[in-house]
Structures are given as structure tokens and as C-alpha cells.
Design an enzyme around this catalytic site. Structure first.
Site, PDB file in Angstrom:
ATOM      1  N   LYS B  85      32.404 -29.387   2.734  1.00  0.00           N
ATOM      2  CA  LYS B  85      33.208 -30.241   1.863  1.00  0.00           C
ATOM      3  C   LYS B  85      34.458 -30.708   2.607  1.00  0.00           C
ATOM      4  O   LYS B  85      35.089 -29.927   3.332  1.00  0.00           O
ATOM      5  CB  LYS B  85      33.601 -29.447   0.603  1.00  0.00           C
ATOM      6  CG  LYS B  85      34.314 -30.257  -0.461  1.00  0.00           C
ATOM      7  CD  LYS B  85      34.673 -29.367  -1.656  1.00  0.00           C
ATOM      8  CE  LYS B  85      35.366 -30.129  -2.763  1.00  0.00           C
ATOM      9  NZ  LYS B  85      35.702 -29.243  -3.906  1.00  0.00           N
ATOM     10  N   SER B 160      34.264 -30.948  -8.244  1.00  0.00           N
ATOM     11  CA  SER B 160      34.587 -31.872  -7.180  1.00  0.00           C
ATOM     12  C   SER B 160      33.685 -31.748  -5.944  1.00  0.00           C
ATOM     13  O   SER B 160      33.704 -32.638  -5.101  1.00  0.00           O
ATOM     14  CB  SER B 160      36.038 -31.666  -6.751  1.00  0.00           C
ATOM     15  OG  SER B 160      36.223 -30.361  -6.243  1.00  0.00           O
ATOM     16  N   SER B 184      34.450 -26.252  -9.555  1.00  0.00           N
ATOM     17  CA  SER B 184      34.043 -27.329  -8.665  1.00  0.00           C
ATOM     18  C   SER B 184      32.853 -27.027  -7.762  1.00  0.00           C
ATOM     19  O   SER B 184      32.344 -27.927  -7.105  1.00  0.00           O
ATOM     20  CB  SER B 184      35.223 -27.776  -7.801  1.00  0.00           C
ATOM     21  OG  SER B 184      36.063 -28.618  -8.553  1.00  0.00           O
TER      22      SER B 184
END
Lengths: 495, 495
Positions: B85, B160, B184
């Protein structure tokens, strides 16, 4: 109406640890080092970088707090102090707020006749900011602000006093005592001109005897004892004048303009920052248990006030005790000299040792611009020299010369006295012969002296000393000369 | 065999026997990315050159071991392509955090998690899309365009960590790192039909993770199976001197317990009686109920539990996360790194840089967080939120004294349409309602596929465990996966 000043001081002390407060970057002299060469992702506030607490800085913080008679908190908490400025890489400073490292301490200042106890409100750890350098239009690069982050993250200890201080002089005495404690503990170089110890003064005035506290103003960034004293003197005058003409004092932050001897307005209370303190989530609470505290306490050296008391008990004057105790290296130099002096036969007493250090040795050190540990003078040589003087083997004026040579060469006084031929003549026959010769060569002066012009005596004394290259025992010369003149007077009377 | 959709454990076995090479695997991933990325937009940066170079090295390591030239067996991750990420720093690869303000920021350092993966020989194929600074639940708040759900490209992948979840789901990668501040990792895992593990706070170092809510952030994994999650966690977890909030105990072996048994005899599973927060999609509720049934059939005992304070978790969460974020994001001032929008003076430069660099949601949260810390509001907002947080923590401690895990939904609904909730922040925030109390309590949670809705969108179920309970949590989840095949479904992207 008379007024009294209410003063509280905050001291910001850089700690001379090897590495920074929250990263492993080296702590360097930020006034001389190449800019931005001691910076890493942590102290530059790069994304994702996290702080880790420097254990040594905490230990030093505890040591200083203990020296200031503070209570060490079992649990203290780091907090974020939020504000924007280019010298603050993260946009917040990691400090301590609600739960500082230590609190409720005190130090005594003043002399034996007049002591006051200044209470310490709190002691907390934080990190220093970087430095901004603003270039002028004539410089390159032209008219810009440059950032040096070498200082960013250097451990700082903030020591906050209670408003117990009542005069500019007392403020300076407090600051000096703090300076002395910090240098004794060897946690700060004490080089105030380099900004490693900075003060802020909170000043208010009120009618003498009143219990009410008036609005205070804060003077920031005071980097010398002189600036501290002058700025507070100035501020007290300003406030007294204001009250006398019925003006109100507003809570303000001021700077100090040393060259003009004036404070400068920086910001008012309305424009003071809301720092939005909250506990630093990247650091767990700092736990100090008794074992840790005690092991730090066991490394505590004797502090200035203990040394001072000890020196007074040795028979020193208050002034000498204060001067000798002001720096740890000087105090320790003196103490070893005293010990070696007591081993001599006959013993060399503390008082003459103190005299020799505070007068002759200090003047040599000051001329050379060195500190006492940079001078090659073993204490045993100093004590031996004093011993030579006391036993009459060299005279005091020669000894001063010998001391200088000792500091230069590192040789013992015996060798230097022999090398320079400065042995004192105690030989009565030689002295008597010289005196007789000098008197015989100056019959007119003898007549003047006998006619009552007493000052001629010193002239004769000087002539005799000179004739013997200054190496004769002055006491013997004096008595021999007196005897000879008495004899001449008697002879004139019988003529 | 379609290699692209195999589990990490499977391809790791194939690598260790020499049946495939890392270069081949990396090419498989790149070709899958090549065919699907235009529809999914899972990546912000694809580092194919680095990946191929790492793959070549990984193949040498496997060859040396297979040929007996080395007696050190490579890590199971050696040669396995992974994605990270984009809020996690990987040395020398742009780290945007999904923000324009860091569009060109190249960190010169590895996060601890990526460093451990690198040391294990993992292949870094790229950095995945994310809501800006991980602030969002749909990956729509990315400065680099939204990620599309591989099951229906008109829908969000959750967020996210939507890029990581979508990449694993679409067969582009064998596993990915995500971050979980309020759900997330688990929420996008549920919406993309993959496994999302959020470890205990402090189990994985946050060093190099671009901070959002420091006391809540935790790096987690997105994988196809629970076993794969265990393989990744084994490598990235453990104490780290660079992150003072890491847990000091050494992680257990997460893999050895996984296949010890195939039933849940003796396991007590907690089910919250009143968990239904109004608008749970009926199919989600049914799938969760079915999961509970399956777990009971596997031998587990179902025990009702109460978590009375979790009803306040949402408010407390947003106050704490945003307060911390407001300070964490202060460093993006355009002075030292990232984009600078120069203004007439310093303050204008700050304002321009942050106005243009941050997106709408980030600005909203900075303002909310700043407000919550402002003098006069701090006690009401931040401190009260911390009190709620402690009550939520206590609720879980009490519940876990009776049960081994708590089972419930991950999200109220399956993946929603792109644009559906972006103008309604409150609705968006509610999609984390079941996950964020786990972050407040700091406990581990895992989201695993447990069904599909009528539109064929995946549904996830959440298992929460006590602090450091990852081993048992993974074991329970693994046994469930051995008995079901929800995780074996793969999306069909039309090309």
C-alpha cells in the site's frame, strides 16, 4: 510608593549526549558544523519516521532533577506541542506537558549571610528546533532563509523556576548557580555564547508588600548573564514607570536587543499560540522506577554548595570558597592540592594553596586563555613551590617566576629554582657584607636617613636586594639593614 | 493451472521445489496487471524493473538451496511477488500516500515491514492505491483516481487499502500489505472477497508507515487464504527498536497451529446480541448467521457477549484519529519535501501548499482534529473520546475472559457504487462501524470471505481476538476455510 519585582526564569539546557533526543544522529556544535550533515529521517520529520527515546538523555534529566532537589515522577508523558515554523520539521515539538519528568525542587542562592531559596516548579525533556539563517542582499544566496537541521532534535532540558526571584541580581545568581550545577554534572558545556544554555524571564512588578500578582511579561532568548540582568532591569523600570502613570501592563512576549539595551515587542496574548498539546502517541509513557533512580543517584558528584561549605570549613574566605567551588575542575584541582599539602612536612595549609591558585595561577590561566585542566601543573609541584617559599629556600617574588616556568615546562619547582639560580641566600655573613658595602658607598643617603628622612630606608633595602640579584631572604636583609642603621646612628651620637 | 489465482503458500511450494521460477511468477503477475489494471486501477506505481531484478536474485537463492550449495533454506516469501500500500515507505520508490502533496516524494528509507519482506526475498511489484493518507472507506479519495472493484468495476473496492485488496482479488499479486486504522484492511478485504488481517496494535512496526492516527494505525495483510496471512505476518511482525510502540514479546509461530486440528471443539465463539446497527444488508446478516452455524457445526460453542460501549466507538474513533492526524499531517508544509506552492511570504507558502496539495476529505479531517484539540474543547472532545476508548477496551477484555473470538459482520453492506457515498461523509464513516472498535481496543481482527449477495458481490465475516491472539484467530479462520470454499471464488473481469 515602592515596588518589588516578581521574577521567574525558564532555562533551556542542551544536553551533551552523544546522540539526539529521539534518533541516533550525533549531537554536534551547531555553531561550527557543516549544515545539515547530522540529519536523518527522524529528526528531519520525514513521512513515516518515528521517535525513540534516548535513554542517556533521560538519565541526565533525572540526574539534574535530583541535583535540583526535585521529585522524580514515576510516570511522565511526552506530548506534542503543535505549531508551524520552518525550523520545526514535524510541525510539532515533542515535549512534556501535563506530566513532566520531575517537579517541586529548589536551590539555594546567595552567600552565607544572605541566602534565598528559589523553588523549581518543573523539569521536563524536549527536543531542540533547527536553526534558520537569513542571508542579506549582499550575501550568496541572496536574501533567503536557509534551514540547518543539525540542532533539530538535540535533547533539551527545560527547568522552570517558581516566581521566587525578587531582583535582577538574584536572577543572575540563580542563573549562575544553575550554570554551576550543570557544568559540575558535566551535562552541558556552559558555553552560553553558543546557545547551549538559554534563559527566558517572566517579569512583573507590584507594590511592595502586596500579595497580588500583576500581569507578567516574558523576555525570550537571553543568552548571557549580562543580557539576563540588563533586560530584567530594563523591564522592571518600564513596568514601574507604566504603573506610576496609571497605564496597564498587557501580557506580552518580548525579545531583547542587546546593542540598544531595549526589549522589543514580539506578540501579545491574543496572538499567543494555542499549542494544542496532546499526549505523543508514538511514545509510551516514561516509567522511572526506584532502582533506576537510585543507580543514577549513585553517580551524583559533590555539588557546588557542598564543596563551598567544605572549603569554608578549611578556613578559606567566603570569596575564595566561592571562586574555587564555582567550577568542578577548579574545585577538584584545589582538593587534591590540599590533600598533597597535608602530606608535606611541615604541612602546606589550604589557605596559602587557595591564595596561590586564586591569584597567581588564575592570572597565568587567564593570560593563556586556558582552563585549569589544560595547564601542565601537577598539584604536587604547586604544593612543593609553596613549601620552598615557606622554608625560605626561595622568595615570593622568585616563586612567581618559578610558577610561570612550571606551567610552561611541566618541571618541578626544585629543578626550575636550580636552573634559574633562584635559590634564596640566607647566608648572614654575605648579607651583612653587602649591607655594609651599600651603606659605605652612599654616605650622603645615610646622613639623610639619620636626619629623619625615613623613606630612604626602602631605597637602601632595594639597593641591597638588587646587589644580591633579588635572591636574598628579604626578611634577613630587612633586619640586617635595620641593625646596621641603628649602629650608624649610635656611632654618630658618640662622635 | 492458472498460476495467477493460486495461494501464496502454493506458489511458495512450487518455488521451493524448482517447479517454477520467481521470474516466471513475476511475469504472470505483470501480464495479469497488464490485462486488468486499466479497469481496476489498483496500483499507483508499478516497479517492474525492480521486481524482475529481485526475482532473478530470488531464483539464484532457490537454486543454491535446491542444488545443495546453500544449507540455509530461503524464506517461504523468497521470490513471491507482493504489493505494498502506498502509505508504506519502500526505499527508492515513490510513496504518495494517495496524495498530490507527495506526488514526487521518494523515501530514501524502507519501512521496517518492507525491510523485513525485502530481507526475506519477497518481490516488490508495486505500490497500491489508497484513499489519501488512508482517510476513507472506498479508495475514492485518491489523488490518482479511484480503484474499481474486480467483482463489479462500477463499485468501490472498499478502503482505504482498496488497491491492495483489489490487486489480490484480481489475481495481480499473491499478497499485499495494507494498513488498518479503523477497518481499512478488513473492510476492503470483505468487499473484494479476500482475507484481511489486522494484527494487534504494536505487533507490526509502524516505522515507515506514513502516519494517519498513530495510536490506531496498524499494518496488516491482504491475501487469498488465512494460511497466506500467517506466512506474511510471520515475517513482518515482531519488536522493532525504531518503533517504541511495538510489542516487546516475540511473536509465536503462526503456522504450526494451523493444521493441528480440523475442528473447533473447545473453542468458545462470542456473538454480540445487539450488534445490528439499523441498516445491515439482509444478505450480509444471513451470511454471518450461516457462518456462525458452520462454526458451531465444526464444534465451537456459541456464547452471547455484550459490548455495551461500542455504540459510542464511532464518535470516539473519529475524534482521536482526526486529532492525531491533524498533528501527523503538519509536516506536509512544502518546506523539506513534497510539492511546494510558493507564495509571497512564508504563511502564504504554507497555505498555498496545503490548500492545493491536500484533498477535500483530508482537509475536513485536519480541521475536525484541530478543533478537537483546541483550548477549551480538548476536555470535551479529545479527553472524553479517550475515556470512551478505555471503556471499549474494558468491554473487550471482559468479553474475552469468556470467549476465544467474537464473530460478526465486517461491513453493513457489500460494495457500494462509485460515487454513491462520496458526498455523504457520515454514511461513508458508517461503513467502518463494525471494524473501528477493534482499533480503539488495539485487538487483532480478521475478515474472511463467507458468501455472496444476489448481485454476486462478496461478503466477509469478521473474527476479533484478544490482544496478541493472532495465533488462535488464524487457526479458527483457517479451520473455517478448510471447511468452506468461499475464498476460492474468483472475479471474472471482462477484457
Amino acid at each position: 510608593m515602592s515596588y518589588e519585582a516578581i521574577i521567574g526564569l525558564e532555562a533551556h539546557v542542551e544536553l551533551n549526549t552523544n546522540s539526539k533526543m529521539f534518533c541516533s544522529c550525533r549531537v554536534v556544535d551547531s555553531t561550527t558544523s557543516e549544515p545539515n550533515c547530522h540529519v536523518c529521517p527522524v529528526c528531519a520529520g520525514m513521512p513515516g519516521a518515528l521517535p525513540s527515546i534516548n535513554k542517556r538523555a533521560v538519565e541526565i534529566g533525572i540526574l539534574v532533577s535530583l541535583a535540583l532537589n526535585c521529585k522524580i515522577e514515576d510516570v511522565s508523558v511526552f506530548a506534542r506541542k503543535n505549531y508551524f515554523y520552518p525550523d520545526l520539521p514535524k510541525g510539532y515539538q515533542i515535549s512534556q506537558y501535563e506530566k513532566p519528568l520531575a517537579s517541586n525542587g529548589y536551590i539555594n542562592i546567595g552567600d552565607d549571610h544572605n541566602t534565598s531559596k528559589i523553588h523549581i516548579r518543573r523539569v521536563h525533556l524536549e527536543e531542540d528546533t533547527g536553526k534558520l539563517v537569513h542571508t542579506n542582499d549582499g550575501e550568496k544566496p541572496r536574501g533567503v532563509s536557509l534551514i540547518d537541521l543539525n540542532r533539530a532534535g538535540v535533547p533539551l532540558l527545560e527547568i522552570v523556576s517558581e516566581p521566587d526571584i525578587r531582583s535582577p541580581l538574584e536572577a543572575v545568581n540563580y542563573a549562575k548557580e544553575l550554570h554551576s550545577v550543570l557544568t559540575y554534572l558535566e551535562v552541558n558545556s556552559g558555553d552560553m555564547e553558543k546557545g547551549v544554555l538559554r534563559f527566558e524571564a517572566n517579569v512583573s512588578v507590584r507594590a511592595t508588600g502586596s500579595k497580588h500578582l500583576n500581569t507578567r511579561r516574558e523576555i525570550k532568548n537571553l543568552n548571557s548573564f549580562k543580557a539576563l540582568q540588563r533586560s530584567i532591569e530594563y523591564e522592571i523600570k518600564q513596568q514601574v514607570t507604566a504603573y506610576k502613570s496609571n497605564e496597564t501592563i498587557l501580557q506580552e512576549t518580548l525579545g531583547w536587543d542587546e546593542s540598544n539595551g531595549k526589549t522589543i515587542f514580539q506578540r501579545s496574548k491574543e496572538h499567543s499560540h494555542d499549542y494544542r498539546y496532546f499526549p505523543e502517541p508514538d511514545l509510551p509513557p516514561l516509567i522511572v522506577n526506584d532502582n533506576w533512580k537510585n543507580s543514577i543517584l549513585s553517580t551524583m558528584p559533590q555539588l557546588p554548595h557542598t564543596k563551598r561549605a567544605h572549603f569554608l570549613s578549611l578556613g578559606l574566605t567566603d570569596y575564595d570558597a566561592r571562586v574555587l567551588a564555582s567550577q568542578r575542575k577548579i574545585a577538584e584541582y584545589f582538593e587534591l592540592a590540599v590533600k598533597l599539602g597535608s602530606d608535606k612536612n611541615p604541612p602546606v595549609l589550604p589557605k596559602p594553596i587557595a591564595n596561590w591558585i586564586t591569584t597567581h595561577l588564575f592570572s597565568i590561566i587567564n593570560e593563556a586563555g586556558k582552563s585549569i585542566d589544560q595547564i601542565d601543573l601537577p598539584q604536587i609541584h604547586l604544593v612543593s613551590l609553596i613549601n620552598l617559599v615557606h622554608s625560605g629556600r626561595t622568595n615570593a617574588s622568585s616563586a612567581k617566576l618559578v610558577l610561570r616556568e612550571m606551567c610552561k615546562t611541566g618541571e618541578s619547582p626544585e629543578i626550575i629554582v636550580a636552573q634559574l639560580g633562584l635559590q634564596q641566600t640566607n647566608d648572614q655573613v654575605t648579607i651583612t657584607k653587602t649591607v655594609d658595602k651599600v651603606l659605605a658607598n652612599n654616605p650622603d643617603q645615610v646622613t639623610n636617613l639619620l636626619d629623619g628622612k625615613d623613606s630612604i630606608f626602602n631605597w637602601f633595602f632595594g639597593q641591597v636586594m638588587q646587589a644580591m640579584d633579588g635572591k636574598s631572604n628579604p626578611d634577613l636583609v630587612r633586619t640586617t639593614l635595620q641593625d646596621a642603621i641603628k649602629k650608624a646612628s649610635y656611632n654618630r651620637g658618640t662622635e | 493451472m492458472d498460476l495467477a489465482f493460486q495461494s501464496l503458500a502454493m506458489v511458495s511450494d512450487l518455488l521451493s521445489t524448482g517447479d517454477i521460477t520467481s521470474v516466471e511468477l513475476t511475469e504472470v503477475c505483470l501480464s495479469q496487471i497488464n490485462s486488468s489494471e486499466s479497469q481496476v486501477n489498483a496500483f499507483i506505481t508499478i516497479s517492474s524493473d525492480l521486481a524482475m531484478q529481485q526475482a532473478t536474485n530470488a531464483d539464484i537463492a532457490w537454486q543454491e538451496w535446491i542444488n545443495g550449495k546453500s544449507d540455509q533454506k530461503p524464506s517461504p516469501l523468497n521470490g513471491v511477488p507482493l504489493a505494498i500500500k502506498d502509505v508504506i515507505c519502500v526505499s527508492d520508490i515513490v510513496a504518495t500516500a494517495g496524495s498530490k502533496i507527495l506526488e514526487e516524494f521518494v523515501p530514501p528509507y524502507d519501512s521496517t515491514a518492507s525491510e523485513r519482506l525485502r530481507d526475506a526475498g519477497a518481490i516488490f511489484l508495486g505500490k497500491t492505491n489508497t484513499d489519501e493518507f488512508a482517510m476513507g472507506s472506498s479508495t475514492e479519495n485518491s489523488a490518482f483516481g479511484p480503484t474499481h472493484n474486480p467483482w463489479d468495476i462500477n463499485r468501490v473496492p472498499g478502503g482505504s487499502s482498496g488497491g491492495s485488496a483489489a490487486a489480490v482479488s484480481a489475481g495481480m499479486i499473491f499478497g499485499a500489505l495494507g494498513t488498518d486504522t479503523g477497518g481499512s484492511v478488513r473492510q476492503p478485504a470483505a468487499m473484494c472477497g479476500v482475507v484481511g488481517l489486522k494484527p494487534t496494535y504494536g505487533r507490526v512496526s509502524r516505522y515507515g508507515l506514513i502516519a494517519f492516527g498513530s495510536s490506531l494505525d496498524q499494518i496488516g495483510t491482504l491475501t487469498r487464504t488465512v494460511e497466506d496471512a500467517a506466512l506474511l505476518l510471520q515475517v513482518i511482525s515482531g519488536p522493532d527498536l525504531k518503533d517504541s510502540t511495538t510489542l516487546q514479546n516475540k511473536p509465536p509461530n503462526y503456522l504450526e497451529m494451523l493444521s493441528k486440528t480440523d475442528n473447533l471443539m473447545g473453542i468458545r465463539i462470542g456473538v454480540e446480541e445487539k450488534n445490528i446497527m439499523g441498516s445491515l444488508q439482509p444478505e450480509v446478516e444471513k451470511s454471518v448467521q450461516d457462518t456462525i452455524k458452520t462454526l458451531r457445526h465444526l464444534g465451537a460453542e456459541i456464547v452471547p457477549v455484550q459490548l455495551p460501549h461500542t455504540k459510542h466507538a464511532l464518535e470516539a474513533y473519529y475524534l482521536i484519529a482526526n486529532a492525531e492526524a491533524s498533528a501527523n499531517l503538519a509536516r506536509y508544509d512544502g518546506i523539506r519535501f513534497g510539492q511546494r506552492q510558493t507564495g509571497k511570504n512564508l504563511w502564504e507558502t504554507y497555505i498555498n501548499t496545503r490548500s492545493k496539495g491536500f484533498g477535500k476529505e483530508v482537509k475536513r479531517r485536519i480541521m475536525l482534529g484541530t478543533y478537537a484539540l483546541t483550548a477549551g474543547y480538548y476536555e470535551d472532545y479529545y479527553l472524553n473520546a479517550q475515556k470512551v476508548r478505555r471503556l471499549v477496551q474494558k468491554d473487550f477484555v471482559q468479553a474475552f475472559s469468556k470467549v476465544d473470538t467474537i464473530v460478526g459482520p465486517v461491513t453493513p453492506t457489500t460494495a457500494f457504487k462509485i460515487g454513491e457515498k462520496i458526498e455523504d461523509p457520515l454514511q461513508m464513516y458508517l461503513s467502518d462501524i463494525f471494524t473501528l472498535s477493534g482499533n480503539l481496543a488495539g485487538i487483532p481482527g480478521i475478515s474472511i470471505p463467507c458468501g455472496f449477495d444476489q448481485s454476486g458481490l462478496p461478503i466477509g465475516v469478521q473474527l476479533l481476538g484478544p490482544t496478541c491472539g493472532e495465533q488462535q484467530l488464524l487457526t479458527i479462520a483457517h479451520i473455517y476455510q478448510q471447511a468452506t470454499d468461499w475464498h476460492k471464488h474468483i472475479p471474472r473481469l471482462e477484457h
